[in-house]
Design an enzyme around this catalytic site. Structure first.
Site, PDB file in Angstrom:
ATOM      1  N   GLN A 253      -5.555  -0.509  -3.903  1.00  0.00           N
ATOM      2  CA  GLN A 253      -6.184  -1.659  -4.566  1.00  0.00           C
ATOM      3  C   GLN A 253      -7.095  -1.226  -5.718  1.00  0.00           C
ATOM      4  O   GLN A 253      -7.166  -1.900  -6.747  1.00  0.00           O
ATOM      5  CB  GLN A 253      -6.970  -2.464  -3.518  1.00  0.00           C
ATOM      6  CG  GLN A 253      -7.444  -3.806  -4.068  1.00  0.00           C
ATOM      7  CD  GLN A 253      -8.140  -4.634  -3.009  1.00  0.00           C
ATOM      8  OE1 GLN A 253      -7.727  -4.655  -1.851  1.00  0.00           O
ATOM      9  NE2 GLN A 253      -9.196  -5.321  -3.379  1.00  0.00           N
TER      10      GLN A 253
ATOM     11  N   CYS B  24      -1.815  -3.086   6.728  1.00  0.00           N
ATOM     12  CA  CYS B  24      -1.931  -1.804   7.449  1.00  0.00           C
ATOM     13  C   CYS B  24      -3.246  -1.721   8.220  1.00  0.00           C
ATOM     14  O   CYS B  24      -3.397  -0.874   9.093  1.00  0.00           O
ATOM     15  CB  CYS B  24      -1.779  -0.613   6.497  1.00  0.00           C
ATOM     16  SG  CYS B  24      -3.099  -0.446   5.312  1.00  0.00           S
TER      17      CYS B  24
ATOM     18  N   CYS C 165       0.839  -1.198   0.000  1.00  0.00           N
ATOM     19  CA  CYS C 165       0.000   0.000   0.000  1.00  0.00           C
ATOM     20  C   CYS C 165       0.879   1.254   0.000  1.00  0.00           C
ATOM     21  O   CYS C 165       1.918   1.305   0.652  1.00  0.00           O
ATOM     22  CB  CYS C 165      -0.994  -0.003   1.152  1.00  0.00           C
ATOM     23  SG  CYS C 165      -0.464   0.802   2.648  1.00  0.00           S
ATOM     24  N   GLU C 166       0.450   2.225  -0.786  1.00  0.00           N
ATOM     25  CA  GLU C 166       1.290   3.416  -0.954  1.00  0.00           C
ATOM     26  C   GLU C 166       1.238   4.345   0.254  1.00  0.00           C
ATOM     27  O   GLU C 166       2.048   5.244   0.360  1.00  0.00           O
ATOM     28  CB  GLU C 166       0.889   4.180  -2.223  1.00  0.00           C
ATOM     29  CG  GLU C 166      -0.460   4.833  -2.179  1.00  0.00           C
ATOM     30  CD  GLU C 166      -0.796   5.547  -3.477  1.00  0.00           C
ATOM     31  OE1 GLU C 166      -0.153   5.270  -4.495  1.00  0.00           O
ATOM     32  OE2 GLU C 166      -1.717   6.373  -3.451  1.00  0.00           O
ATOM     33  N   HIS C 167       0.277   4.091   1.153  1.00  0.00           N
ATOM     34  CA  HIS C 167       0.166   4.975   2.320  1.00  0.00           C
ATOM     35  C   HIS C 167       1.147   4.595   3.417  1.00  0.00           C
ATOM     36  O   HIS C 167       1.705   5.454   4.081  1.00  0.00           O
ATOM     37  CB  HIS C 167      -1.260   4.925   2.890  1.00  0.00           C
ATOM     38  CG  HIS C 167      -2.296   5.281   1.883  1.00  0.00           C
ATOM     39  ND1 HIS C 167      -3.261   4.400   1.451  1.00  0.00           N
ATOM     40  CD2 HIS C 167      -2.491   6.411   1.182  1.00  0.00           C
ATOM     41  CE1 HIS C 167      -4.016   4.973   0.550  1.00  0.00           C
ATOM     42  NE2 HIS C 167      -3.580   6.198   0.359  1.00  0.00           N
ATOM     43  N   HIS C 168       1.297   3.283   3.654  1.00  0.00           N
ATOM     44  CA  HIS C 168       2.130   2.822   4.777  1.00  0.00           C
ATOM     45  C   HIS C 168       3.312   1.989   4.316  1.00  0.00           C
ATOM     46  O   HIS C 168       4.128   1.573   5.136  1.00  0.00           O
ATOM     47  CB  HIS C 168       1.278   1.994   5.755  1.00  0.00           C
ATOM     48  CG  HIS C 168       0.088   2.736   6.290  1.00  0.00           C
ATOM     49  ND1 HIS C 168      -1.160   2.655   5.726  1.00  0.00           N
ATOM     50  CD2 HIS C 168      -0.025   3.603   7.332  1.00  0.00           C
ATOM     51  CE1 HIS C 168      -2.005   3.425   6.389  1.00  0.00           C
ATOM     52  NE2 HIS C 168      -1.348   4.021   7.369  1.00  0.00           N
TER      53      HIS C 168
ATOM     54  N   HIS D 271      -5.209  -6.265   3.862  1.00  0.00           N
ATOM     55  CA  HIS D 271      -4.216  -5.183   3.971  1.00  0.00           C
ATOM     56  C   HIS D 271      -3.567  -5.233   5.354  1.00  0.00           C
ATOM     57  O   HIS D 271      -4.260  -5.079   6.368  1.00  0.00           O
ATOM     58  CB  HIS D 271      -4.911  -3.828   3.780  1.00  0.00           C
ATOM     59  CG  HIS D 271      -5.371  -3.598   2.376  1.00  0.00           C
ATOM     60  ND1 HIS D 271      -4.865  -2.597   1.573  1.00  0.00           N
ATOM     61  CD2 HIS D 271      -6.261  -4.263   1.616  1.00  0.00           C
ATOM     62  CE1 HIS D 271      -5.443  -2.645   0.391  1.00  0.00           C
ATOM     63  NE2 HIS D 271      -6.303  -3.647   0.391  1.00  0.00           N
TER      64      HIS D 271
HETATM   65  N1  LIG Z   1      -8.910   3.193  -0.668  1.00  0.00           N
HETATM   66  C1  LIG Z   1      -7.817   2.557  -0.206  1.00  0.00           C
HETATM   67  N2  LIG Z   1      -7.327   2.896   0.983  1.00  0.00           N
HETATM   68  C2  LIG Z   1      -6.253   2.219   1.425  1.00  0.00           C
HETATM   69  C3  LIG Z   1      -5.604   1.218   0.696  1.00  0.00           C
HETATM   70  N3  LIG Z   1      -4.559   0.766   1.428  1.00  0.00           N
HETATM   71  C4  LIG Z   1      -4.567   1.480   2.576  1.00  0.00           C
HETATM   72  N4  LIG Z   1      -5.597   2.363   2.594  1.00  0.00           N
HETATM   73  C5  LIG Z   1      -6.062   3.345   3.571  1.00  0.00           C
HETATM   74  O1  LIG Z   1      -5.378   4.555   3.461  1.00  0.00           O
HETATM   75  C6  LIG Z   1      -5.845   5.361   4.532  1.00  0.00           C
HETATM   76  C7  LIG Z   1      -4.829   6.387   4.924  1.00  0.00           C
HETATM   77  O2  LIG Z   1      -5.505   7.192   5.848  1.00  0.00           O
HETATM   78  P1  LIG Z   1      -4.807   8.150   6.904  1.00  0.00           P
HETATM   79  O3  LIG Z   1      -5.859   8.592   7.885  1.00  0.00           O
HETATM   80  O4  LIG Z   1      -4.040   9.213   6.170  1.00  0.00           O
HETATM   81  O5  LIG Z   1      -3.727   7.203   7.570  1.00  0.00           O
HETATM   82  P2  LIG Z   1      -3.710   6.583   9.017  1.00  0.00           P
HETATM   83  O6  LIG Z   1      -3.799   7.657  10.052  1.00  0.00           O
HETATM   84  O7  LIG Z   1      -2.512   5.700   9.106  1.00  0.00           O
HETATM   85  O8  LIG Z   1      -5.063   5.740   9.039  1.00  0.00           O
HETATM   86  P3  LIG Z   1      -5.453   4.453   9.872  1.00  0.00           P
HETATM   87  O9  LIG Z   1      -5.016   3.269   9.072  1.00  0.00           O
HETATM   88  O10 LIG Z   1      -6.955   4.522   9.977  1.00  0.00           O
HETATM   89  O11 LIG Z   1      -4.754   4.515  11.202  1.00  0.00           O
HETATM   90  C8  LIG Z   1      -6.250   4.371   5.616  1.00  0.00           C
HETATM   91  O12 LIG Z   1      -7.648   4.502   5.790  1.00  0.00           O
HETATM   92  C9  LIG Z   1      -5.909   3.002   5.006  1.00  0.00           C
HETATM   93  O13 LIG Z   1      -6.797   1.980   5.428  1.00  0.00           O
HETATM   94  C10 LIG Z   1      -6.145   0.896  -0.581  1.00  0.00           C
HETATM   95  O14 LIG Z   1      -5.651   0.035  -1.317  1.00  0.00           O
HETATM   96  N5  LIG Z   1      -7.249   1.607  -0.983  1.00  0.00           N
HETATM   97 ZN   LIG Z   2      -1.817   1.146   4.177  1.00  0.00          ZN
END
Ligand SMILES: Nc1nc2c(ncn2[C@@H]2O[C@H](COP(=O)(O)OP(=O)(O)OP(=O)(O)O)[C@@H](O)[C@H]2O)c(=O)[nH]1
Ligand SMILES: [Zn+2]
Length: 213
Positions: free
Chosen positions: A143, A173, A102-105, A171
């Protein structure tokens, strides 16, 4: 950038035969290695202790492997095995393993992809469908985009009557951290052409839920 930098030959390659240690990749490994040594220090570790000495290099190579999709060209892969064939029923390749990040974490998400198309004069070598899934999965992704990129690539390259893609993933994360839900599975789908019609989509969904044994 040449195609040869990432190949599946095992002779003179490293890490499962994907990362050729040429000058370009050696520079990337060296730079990543320095950064990961710093990461270890920032995490409070002794980067010089025996068990961690080679870790920055291992992580550097692992990360290059996990993102090697950036080096691959999905259109070329499909065009390399595109055959004229008079078959006009649905072709389904299901249960294709997906490993992405995942690109976020930068944590893994993984599961299965199911891909179908209805040929329009051309079929493609079956193995090329999982290869296309990997081209887009082996990158930093969400995804939804992964699902759309697979659909769009097949539609644009083969020009079939329609394409259907369904992906089901867990996921890390969402399970190892954050909301900590261990059993949730995310399903995404993308369709073109005939698959936008309910009858075709239902046939596809029935085929991917059937078991061989
Ligand atoms: N739509 C989508 N979201 C994703 C995917 N992989 C990770 N995420 C989400 O990306 C979001 C990033 O949100 P943030 O609030 O910026 O990050 P965060 O504080 O780490 O969020 P939490 O995971 O809720 O603790 C999270 O809700 C993750 O679940 C994906 O493939 N698609
Ligand atoms: Zn993630």
């Amino acid at each position: 950038m040449s195609d040869s930098q990432f190949s599946q030959d095992t002779d003179d390659d490293d890490f499962g035969g994907y990362i050729k240690i040429d000058r370009y990749n050696q520079d990337r490994i060296d730079s990543l290695k320095d950064n990961y040594r710093n990461v270890l220090k920032q995490l409070g570790e002794d980067a010089a202790r025996e068990g961690l000495l080679k870790t920055p290099e291992r992580v550097a190579k692992a990360m290059l492997y996990l993102t090697h999709g950036y080096e691959l060209n999905a259109e070329e892969i499909l065009n390399s095995a595109k055959f004229r064939e008079d078959y006009s029923q649905m072709v389904v390749v299901k249960d294709i393993e997906v490993y992405s990040m995942c690109e976020h974490h930068m944590l893994p998400f993984f599961g299965k992809a199911h891909v179908a198309y209805i040929p329009n004069g051309h079929v493609v070598g079956l193995s090329k469908i999982p290869r296309v899934v990997d081209v887009f999965a082996r990158r930093l992704q969400v995804q939804e985009r992964l699902t759309n990129e697979i659909r769009d690539c097949i539609q644009q390259t083969l020009n079939p009557v329609g394409v259907g893609v369904v992906i089901e993933c867990r996921h890390l994360c969402m399970s190892m951290r954050g909301v900590q839900k261990q059993n949730s599975v995310t399903t995404t789908s993308a369709f073109t052409g005939e698959f936008l019609k309910e009858k075709t989509r239902t046939e596809f969904l029935n085929l991917i839920s059937s078991k061989l044994s």
